[in-house]
Structures are given as C-alpha cells and as structure tokens.
Scaffold this motif. Sequence first.
Motif, short mmCIF file in Angstrom:
data_model
loop_
_atom_site.label_atom_id
_atom_site.label_comp_id
_atom_site.label_asym_id
_atom_site.label_seq_id
_atom_site.Cartn_x
_atom_site.Cartn_y
_atom_site.Cartn_z
N TYR A 142 0.82 -1.20 0.07
CA TYR A 142 0.16 -0.12 -0.12
C TYR A 142 0.93 1.18 -0.06
CZ TYR A 142 -4.01 -3.10 1.03
OH TYR A 142 -4.94 -3.99 1.06
N VAL A 143 1.96 1.22 0.53
CA VAL A 143 2.94 2.33 0.74
C VAL A 143 3.51 2.43 -0.64
CG1 VAL A 143 5.09 3.21 1.75
CG2 VAL A 143 3.48 2.21 2.97
N ILE A 144 3.93 1.32 -1.38
CA ILE A 144 4.44 1.61 -2.71
C ILE A 144 3.54 2.08 -3.70
CG2 ILE A 144 5.25 0.16 -4.68
CD1 ILE A 144 6.35 -1.85 -2.81
N LEU A 145 2.11 1.73 -3.71
CA LEU A 145 1.04 2.33 -4.15
C LEU A 145 0.88 3.69 -3.98
CD1 LEU A 145 -1.18 -0.75 -4.67
CD2 LEU A 145 0.54 0.02 -6.34
N SER A 146 1.01 4.17 -2.81
CA SER A 146 0.95 5.54 -2.76
C SER A 146 2.15 6.45 -3.01
CB SER A 146 0.60 5.68 -0.99
OG SER A 146 -0.55 5.10 -0.61
N VAL A 147 3.20 5.89 -3.07
CA VAL A 147 4.42 6.57 -3.25
C VAL A 147 4.71 6.87 -5.06
CG1 VAL A 147 6.72 7.10 -3.20
CG2 VAL A 147 5.35 6.36 -1.13
N LEU A 148 4.36 5.59 -5.63
CA LEU A 148 4.55 5.69 -7.00
C LEU A 148 3.91 6.66 -7.61
CD1 LEU A 148 4.68 1.74 -8.22
CD2 LEU A 148 6.52 3.39 -8.33
N PRO A 149 2.61 7.03 -7.65
CA PRO A 149 2.04 8.19 -8.31
C PRO A 149 2.81 9.43 -8.24
CG PRO A 149 0.53 6.72 -7.41
CD PRO A 149 1.66 6.34 -6.90
N LYS A 150 3.46 9.77 -7.13
CA LYS A 150 4.07 11.11 -6.85
C LYS A 150 5.35 10.88 -7.51
CE LYS A 150 1.01 13.07 -4.19
NZ LYS A 150 0.40 14.25 -4.65
N LEU A 151 6.00 9.96 -7.66
CA LEU A 151 7.07 9.79 -8.48
C LEU A 151 7.03 10.13 -9.83
CD1 LEU A 151 8.83 6.59 -6.63
CD2 LEU A 151 9.85 8.99 -6.58
N LYS A 152 5.96 9.47 -10.38
CA LYS A 152 5.55 9.55 -11.85
C LYS A 152 5.12 11.30 -12.13
CE LYS A 152 3.82 5.02 -12.39
NZ LYS A 152 2.84 4.16 -12.83
N GLN A 153 4.73 12.03 -11.02
CA GLN A 153 4.37 13.60 -11.11
C GLN A 153 5.87 14.29 -11.10
OE1 GLN A 153 1.48 14.35 -8.22
NE2 GLN A 153 -0.16 12.99 -9.03
N MET A 154 6.77 13.78 -10.55
CA MET A 154 7.87 14.76 -10.60
C MET A 154 8.47 14.95 -11.92
SD MET A 154 10.77 13.07 -7.79
CE MET A 154 11.14 11.93 -9.07
N PRO A 155 8.89 16.18 -12.05
CA PRO A 155 9.54 16.66 -13.39
C PRO A 155 10.67 15.82 -14.10
CG PRO A 155 9.49 18.38 -11.75
CD PRO A 155 9.14 17.23 -11.08
N LYS A 156 10.31 15.51 -15.14
CA LYS A 156 11.46 14.70 -15.92
C LYS A 156 12.73 15.13 -15.69
CE LYS A 156 8.21 12.53 -19.04
NZ LYS A 156 7.97 12.26 -20.46
N ASN A 157 13.58 14.17 -15.68
CA ASN A 157 15.20 14.35 -15.50
C ASN A 157 15.63 15.39 -14.49
OD1 ASN A 157 15.47 12.92 -17.84
ND2 ASN A 157 14.95 14.62 -19.21
N ILE A 158 14.87 15.60 -13.41
CA ILE A 158 15.00 16.60 -12.35
C ILE A 158 16.39 15.87 -11.11
CG2 ILE A 158 13.25 15.43 -10.75
CD1 ILE A 158 12.91 18.25 -9.52
N THR A 159 16.31 14.66 -11.28
CA THR A 159 17.41 14.00 -10.21
C THR A 159 18.98 14.28 -11.16
OG1 THR A 159 16.94 11.95 -11.17
CG2 THR A 159 16.11 12.46 -9.21
N GLU A 160 18.73 13.95 -12.54
CA GLU A 160 20.16 14.09 -13.40
C GLU A 160 20.47 15.68 -13.42
OE1 GLU A 160 17.31 12.55 -14.41
OE2 GLU A 160 17.89 10.49 -14.85
N ALA A 161 19.55 16.48 -13.32
CA ALA A 161 19.78 18.10 -13.39
C ALA A 161 20.65 18.23 -12.13
CB ALA A 161 18.68 18.75 -13.51
N ALA A 162 19.97 17.72 -10.85
CA ALA A 162 20.61 18.01 -9.64
C ALA A 162 22.12 17.57 -9.50
CB ALA A 162 19.69 17.34 -8.46
N MET A 163 22.08 16.15 -9.96
CA MET A 163 23.43 15.56 -9.97
C MET A 163 24.45 16.23 -10.81
SD MET A 163 22.25 11.33 -9.50
CE MET A 163 23.90 10.97 -9.25
N ASP A 164 23.95 16.92 -11.99
CA ASP A 164 24.76 17.58 -13.02
C ASP A 164 25.30 18.85 -12.30
OD1 ASP A 164 24.56 15.77 -14.89
OD2 ASP A 164 22.80 16.83 -16.13
N LEU A 165 24.46 19.42 -11.38
CA LEU A 165 24.97 20.68 -10.59
C LEU A 165 25.83 20.35 -9.41
CD1 LEU A 165 21.55 22.56 -10.89
CD2 LEU A 165 23.60 23.03 -11.97
N GLY A 166 26.41 19.11 -9.26
CA GLY A 166 27.24 18.53 -8.29
C GLY A 166 26.71 17.96 -6.90
N ALA A 167 25.27 17.73 -7.04
CA ALA A 167 24.78 17.17 -5.98
C ALA A 167 25.18 15.48 -5.88
CB ALA A 167 23.09 17.22 -5.89
#
Length: 263
Positions: A142-167
């Motif tokens: 149930y937790v997985i099914l609650s979190v997955l939709p929010k992950l899908k709503q994240m802006p695309k490539n936001i994690t790659e952008a953060a890591m490109d900036l040094g994170a």
Amino acid sequence: MVGKIIKKVYTFLVYAFLYAPIVVLIIFSFNNSKSRAHWDGFTFKWYGELLKDRQILRALYYTLAVAALSSIVATVIGTISAIGIYKMKGFSKKAILNINYLPILNPDIVTGVALMSLFIFIKFQLGFITMLLAHITFNIPYVILSVLPKLKQMPKNITEAAMDLGATPTYTLRKVILPQIKQGIISGFLIAFTLSIDDFVISFFTTGSGVSNLSITIYSMARRGINPKINALSTLMFLVVLILLIIINIRDKRERDIKNEKF
C-alpha cells in the motif's frame, strides 16, 4: 430538475445507510442502560469503565505499538522500494508491480494462514513480533502504491539535473526526491497505520497467547454480547480518525494555498 432531486435523495440515502449505524453507536455509548432497546438517561460511566478495563487498555497498547512500528518500517521500506521500481524499465518493472498487487488482491485469510504456517515452519513463536512482521508485510504494498504516483508526477530528469549541478545521490534523495514525494509518503503512512489498527484476520492468525489487538479483543467481547464499553471505545476511535482527517485536510489546503500564492 427531477433528475437532480433523485440524485440528491440517492446520495442522502447512501450516506444515511453508511453513517446511521455510527450515529446510533455514538448515542448509545452515552446510554445509562446496558440494553440497546431503550434509553435510560445520559451518562459518561461507560467511558470511565473503559479506562478501568485492563484487557482493553492492554489491547490498545498492543494495537498502537504494532500500528506505529509497522507503519514506520513499512513506509521506509515501501518508499525505497517505490523509488527502485520507478527507476526500473521493461518486463522486470511490470513483473515487480504485479507481484506487489498480489498481497492486496489476496484474501486476508489466505495471507494470515500463509504467514502463520511460515512462522510455525521456521519455529518462530507466535506473539508480538510475529504480529508486527505480518503487519509490516501487508502494509508495504500500500505504501508503494501511494508513493509511485508522486514519483511519476516529478519533473522529468530532475534528479539528473541535480547531480549535474554537483549534488551527490544521497543529497539528491534528501533534498530533491523526498520533498517531491512527501505527500505520497504521508498518505502511505496513514493508510498503513489505519489498516494496521483495523486488521483482524491476519492478526488473529499471527498472534500468540497474551497478545491481542483491539479487533481481536472486541470480537471476543462481542461474542458474549454487546458491552456498552465497546460502544464507548468505538466512539473514541471514530473521533480520533475524524480529527486526524480534519487536520490532514487543513494541512493540505494550506499547502495548496501556499503553492497558489507562489504561482
């Protein structure tokens, strides 16, 4: 015009059917008589008796302890699992998602008997720990099914952008991903907590002697006849859930208002 009236009447009847029993239960929790056949005056004595009942208080302790611990553990595992599933692709992702649906679609009695058989097979004495492990197990999907939709709503490539900036990956998880999926995590935790408190079947098969949650205790008491203390306990549980829902809705409304002001 007639159609609107019919819809309103139908809606009223549905809500009346759902909430009338709860209203009756709350009213009779203040009835001075043990009988539900007649009203014998207003009283708070059943709430006082409830607070003196060691069996119910012990069951309440186990219920809250199992619900809190299982929800926290399931939320952590479920959130990490959801992030991992989100990153997967192709057949493996579909396979894992289908496996995740199985505990939800599976009848509770099958899950309860299966977990009981597993604990007995590995010679794990039934008790508090086995009930806790069982609750963690059925809460994770149930937790997985609650979190997955929010992950899908994240802006695309936001994690790659953060890591490109040094994170770093850890910093990206803490400062970028988790804030974006916070609402899903909270929803998953609340669902897990509610399901844990509400569960009877799985708890019944995975607990041992001396360990009982509220559902099992109320069932045992109800078999001997409806005790007014059960009405008082159910009323308190209903009010707690209602207050939590109101707080959550107010909090969500404030967050939406803040976001709207920013944009």
